[in-house]
Design an enzyme around this catalytic site. Sequence first.
Site, short mmCIF file in Angstrom:
data_model
loop_
_atom_site.label_atom_id
_atom_site.label_comp_id
_atom_site.label_asym_id
_atom_site.label_seq_id
_atom_site.Cartn_x
_atom_site.Cartn_y
_atom_site.Cartn_z
N LYS A 56 8.76 26.44 -37.86
CA LYS A 56 7.75 26.14 -37.14
C LYS A 56 6.46 26.77 -37.68
CE LYS A 56 10.55 23.72 -34.66
NZ LYS A 56 11.31 24.16 -33.62
N ASP A 86 12.79 32.70 -26.52
CA ASP A 86 12.94 31.83 -27.92
C ASP A 86 11.47 31.71 -28.17
OD1 ASP A 86 12.96 29.67 -29.45
OD2 ASP A 86 14.11 28.38 -28.35
N TRP A 137 14.84 22.68 -25.16
CA TRP A 137 15.38 23.77 -25.63
C TRP A 137 15.80 24.85 -24.57
CZ3 TRP A 137 16.56 22.21 -30.16
CH2 TRP A 137 15.70 21.51 -30.76
C1 LIG Z 1 12.98 23.70 -32.77
C2 LIG Z 1 13.36 24.60 -31.77
C3 LIG Z 1 14.53 25.12 -31.64
C4 LIG Z 1 15.64 24.72 -32.29
O1 LIG Z 1 15.57 25.43 -33.55
P1 LIG Z 1 17.02 25.08 -34.87
O2 LIG Z 1 16.30 26.02 -35.73
O3 LIG Z 1 16.53 23.58 -35.31
O4 LIG Z 1 18.11 25.35 -34.17
C5 LIG Z 1 14.91 25.87 -30.52
N1 LIG Z 1 13.76 26.24 -29.78
C6 LIG Z 1 12.60 26.03 -29.95
C7 LIG Z 1 11.45 26.47 -29.04
C8 LIG Z 1 12.30 25.04 -30.89
O5 LIG Z 1 10.97 24.55 -31.15
#
Ligand SMILES: *Cc1c(COP(=O)(O)O)cnc(C)c1O
Length: 356
Positions: free
Chosen positions: A190, A166, A99
């Site tokens: 998540k 993030d 990511w």
């Molecule tokens: C799942 C995830 C993403 C991607 O998320 P999307 O909503 O599918 O774009 C980005 N960063 C992290 C840390 C993730 O776990």
Amino acid sequence: MKKHNFYAGPSILSEYTLTKTAEAIKDFAGTGLSILEISHRSKEFTAVIENAAAMVKELLDVPAGYSVLFLGGGASTQFCMVPFNLLKKKAGYLDTGTWANKAIKEAKLFGEVEVVASSKEANYTYIPKDYTIPADADYFHFTTNNTIYGTEIRKDLDSPVPLVADMSSDIFSRPIDVSKYDIIYAGAQKNLAPAGVTIVIVKDEAMGHVERAIPTMLDYRTHISKGSMFNTPPVLPVFSALKTLEWYKELGGVKKLEEMDKAKAAVLYDAIDSSKMFVGTVQNAEDRSIMNVCFVMQPEYKELEKDFVDFASTKGIVGIKGHRSVGGFRASLYNALPMESVEVLVAAMKEFEAKH
Ligand SMILES: *Cc1c(COP(=O)(O)O)cnc(C)c1O
């Protein structure tokens, strides 16, 4: 049979969130209509999105001068929105996995990117510590929890420049000092809600300092000024997010959630560390994620990995297959996962180990 849901994302939601969402799909706020068929500008839905923003502010103790947004496009759209709105000349990024890499790739479209450190050479099994954040960067970006590799940075880093993070897979698992950040973003699927909404916490005064033209939908100021209602927001995920936030508050807030998450992770890591068959892929205790626990089988048992997934499924355990880039197993212990599920997993590991 009761299912124990360890999926990494989309992932387990609380019974409260599911029940309240199901009710609102039938009859939303006494309107006699489904939440799926009502205007997002109705007073009933306006109250939902405003309450959800207020709950995020309350639970994370967000200071004045920040806006909470509910956007579409997933966390992945934030990989480009962040540099689009913040990157004047140069940004620092920490490379801790897939990511982080995707975020770095997008940032490079907008300016100079200094990757201060990477743990790629060890397949991202640790968090780099020795690096200097460039003082002339516009911001420093990092991924707090590396969902795929099971590593986590559980603190707000000291930095000479504003932080951007993030927090997709560990938001609401600890108190955060929001004042250190220009932007915090998190895909909801998540630790909060069904897929479709991304929470973004933005420092208002950090906006508007880049020279480039920004397309309307990708400009945070559009969404700040319209309370996330410039276009139709992801109505149902926002509703579910509000229900999860209510449930988090009822449980005692993020401090309490952190205690519960730490307790669950400790039970599973102890079982892994005391096993002859299983071994954790992340060795440094302080780098181990309390959200996603990654482990594999020792080389002499390796061929039994698939059998264990099948065996676990007979106990109702689902979603423990590891990401293809790590292999083995990954158990995601998000806030909504009860301790009971961790205990069932640990019992299954012990039973399987005793049999082989
Ligand atoms: C799942 C995830 C993403 C991607 O998320 P999307 O909503 O599918 O774009 C980005 N960063 C992290 C840390 C993730 O776990």
